[in-house]
Write a protein that holds these residues in place. Sequence first.
Motif, mmCIF file in Angstrom:
data_model
loop_
_atom_site.group_PDB
_atom_site.id
_atom_site.type_symbol
_atom_site.label_atom_id
_atom_site.label_comp_id
_atom_site.label_asym_id
_atom_site.label_seq_id
_atom_site.Cartn_x
_atom_site.Cartn_y
_atom_site.Cartn_z
ATOM 1 N N MET A 1 3.332 -6.553 13.137
ATOM 2 C CA MET A 1 3.077 -5.815 11.930
ATOM 3 C C MET A 1 1.955 -6.516 11.157
ATOM 4 S SD MET A 1 5.872 -4.658 9.047
ATOM 5 C CE MET A 1 7.183 -5.021 10.164
ATOM 6 N N GLU A 2 0.888 -5.792 10.903
ATOM 7 C CA GLU A 2 -0.269 -6.360 10.207
ATOM 8 C C GLU A 2 -0.196 -6.059 8.706
ATOM 9 O OE1 GLU A 2 -5.130 -6.168 10.251
ATOM 10 O OE2 GLU A 2 -3.981 -4.859 11.570
ATOM 11 N N TRP A 3 -0.325 -7.105 7.909
ATOM 12 C CA TRP A 3 -0.320 -6.950 6.456
ATOM 13 C C TRP A 3 -1.747 -6.714 5.970
ATOM 14 C CZ3 TRP A 3 3.766 -8.065 2.795
ATOM 15 C CH2 TRP A 3 5.004 -8.221 3.409
ATOM 16 N N LYS A 4 -1.905 -5.821 5.007
ATOM 17 C CA LYS A 4 -3.215 -5.539 4.424
ATOM 18 C C LYS A 4 -3.089 -5.445 2.913
ATOM 19 C CE LYS A 4 -5.524 -3.128 8.148
ATOM 20 N NZ LYS A 4 -6.380 -2.007 8.492
ATOM 21 N N VAL A 5 -4.207 -5.619 2.252
ATOM 22 C CA VAL A 5 -4.265 -5.388 0.819
ATOM 23 C C VAL A 5 -4.508 -3.901 0.597
ATOM 24 C CG1 VAL A 5 -5.532 -5.855 -1.317
ATOM 25 C CG2 VAL A 5 -5.134 -7.703 0.337
ATOM 26 N N ARG A 6 -3.683 -3.301 -0.238
ATOM 27 C CA ARG A 6 -3.823 -1.877 -0.557
ATOM 28 C C ARG A 6 -3.776 -1.720 -2.072
ATOM 29 N NH1 ARG A 6 -4.348 0.322 4.243
ATOM 30 N NH2 ARG A 6 -2.872 -0.173 5.875
ATOM 31 N N ALA A 7 -4.445 -0.692 -2.554
ATOM 32 C CA ALA A 7 -4.430 -0.375 -3.977
ATOM 33 C C ALA A 7 -3.530 0.837 -4.193
ATOM 34 C CB ALA A 7 -5.836 -0.089 -4.475
ATOM 35 N N ILE A 8 -2.717 0.760 -5.214
ATOM 36 C CA ILE A 8 -1.816 1.855 -5.556
ATOM 37 C C ILE A 8 -2.100 2.275 -6.990
ATOM 38 C CG2 ILE A 8 0.575 2.620 -5.748
ATOM 39 C CD1 ILE A 8 1.318 0.352 -3.790
ATOM 40 N N ARG A 9 -2.285 3.570 -7.173
ATOM 41 C CA ARG A 9 -2.501 4.148 -8.503
ATOM 42 C C ARG A 9 -1.223 4.825 -8.947
ATOM 43 N NH1 ARG A 9 -7.305 6.309 -10.268
ATOM 44 N NH2 ARG A 9 -6.013 6.491 -12.131
ATOM 45 N N GLY A 10 -1.078 4.976 -10.243
ATOM 46 C CA GLY A 10 0.062 5.691 -10.782
ATOM 47 C C GLY A 10 -0.148 5.959 -12.252
ATOM 48 N N ALA A 11 0.623 6.884 -12.789
ATOM 49 C CA ALA A 11 0.503 7.214 -14.208
ATOM 50 C C ALA A 11 1.757 7.920 -14.688
ATOM 51 C CB ALA A 11 -0.716 8.102 -14.445
ATOM 52 N N ASN A 98 -0.103 -6.741 -1.210
ATOM 53 C CA ASN A 98 -0.088 -7.072 0.209
ATOM 54 C C ASN A 98 1.077 -6.298 0.797
ATOM 55 O OD1 ASN A 98 -2.153 -9.080 0.602
ATOM 56 N ND2 ASN A 98 -0.910 -10.444 -0.658
ATOM 57 N N THR A 99 0.819 -5.532 1.849
ATOM 58 C CA THR A 99 1.895 -4.729 2.421
ATOM 59 C C THR A 99 1.687 -4.533 3.920
ATOM 60 O OG1 THR A 99 3.073 -2.610 2.303
ATOM 61 C CG2 THR A 99 0.711 -2.554 1.830
ATOM 62 N N PRO A 100 2.790 -4.449 4.664
ATOM 63 C CA PRO A 100 2.687 -4.133 6.083
ATOM 64 C C PRO A 100 2.680 -2.618 6.320
ATOM 65 C CG PRO A 100 4.958 -4.642 5.565
ATOM 66 C CD PRO A 100 4.158 -4.836 4.288
ATOM 67 N N HIS A 101 2.913 -1.845 5.265
ATOM 68 C CA HIS A 101 3.009 -0.397 5.410
ATOM 69 C C HIS A 101 1.621 0.239 5.448
ATOM 70 C CE1 HIS A 101 7.265 -0.882 4.783
ATOM 71 N NE2 HIS A 101 7.031 -1.496 3.639
ATOM 72 N N PRO A 102 1.357 1.088 6.442
ATOM 73 C CA PRO A 102 0.029 1.700 6.547
ATOM 74 C C PRO A 102 -0.213 2.797 5.506
ATOM 75 C CG PRO A 102 1.453 2.512 8.282
ATOM 76 C CD PRO A 102 2.222 1.443 7.563
ATOM 77 N N GLN A 103 0.851 3.288 4.893
ATOM 78 C CA GLN A 103 0.707 4.334 3.886
ATOM 79 C C GLN A 103 1.299 3.842 2.567
ATOM 80 O OE1 GLN A 103 2.803 7.676 5.526
ATOM 81 N NE2 GLN A 103 1.143 8.196 6.911
ATOM 82 N N VAL A 104 0.659 4.198 1.486
ATOM 83 C CA VAL A 104 1.204 3.896 0.172
ATOM 84 C C VAL A 104 1.421 5.205 -0.574
ATOM 85 C CG1 VAL A 104 0.225 1.571 0.016
ATOM 86 C CG2 VAL A 104 -1.095 3.527 -0.826
ATOM 87 N N HIS A 105 2.314 5.156 -1.531
ATOM 88 C CA HIS A 105 2.655 6.323 -2.332
ATOM 89 C C HIS A 105 2.271 6.040 -3.776
ATOM 90 C CE1 HIS A 105 4.895 7.965 1.072
ATOM 91 N NE2 HIS A 105 5.296 6.724 1.265
#
Length: 135
Positions: A1-11, A98-105
Amino acid sequence: MEWKVRAIRGATTVSENSVEAIQDAVHELLDELESLNQLDPSDIISAMFSATRDIDVVFPAAIARSRPRWDNVPLLDVQQMHVEGGLERCIRFLIHVNTPHPQVHHPYLRNAKNLRPDWGVAPVMPSPSTVQSHS
């Protein structure tokens, strides 16, 4: 499982400019962020919150800092640029994780759902099986 930096937006939005209304909205938004993304706050790199100019009784980041395991997350509050006719009493965030998940919500709650109806609760990144080649 590869960890990547992801950006998550929300409001989200608040019903009034009160400490209680803002606390409720920020906690609801961050609960949704953590739940939807199976996120452990220790995996958060940084979080930036913006608030419209009609929210001025408490810092959203101060509310986030009071949450379990958020005390070491680098947090920043800024004022959202005012645009005539824009959504009022709105709190937004941009969080790097940092997340191993390929999709973010990306959680958009209350009246803020109208900002990004295309994101809703569904993943924003298509799964590899649904990506079509454009050759």
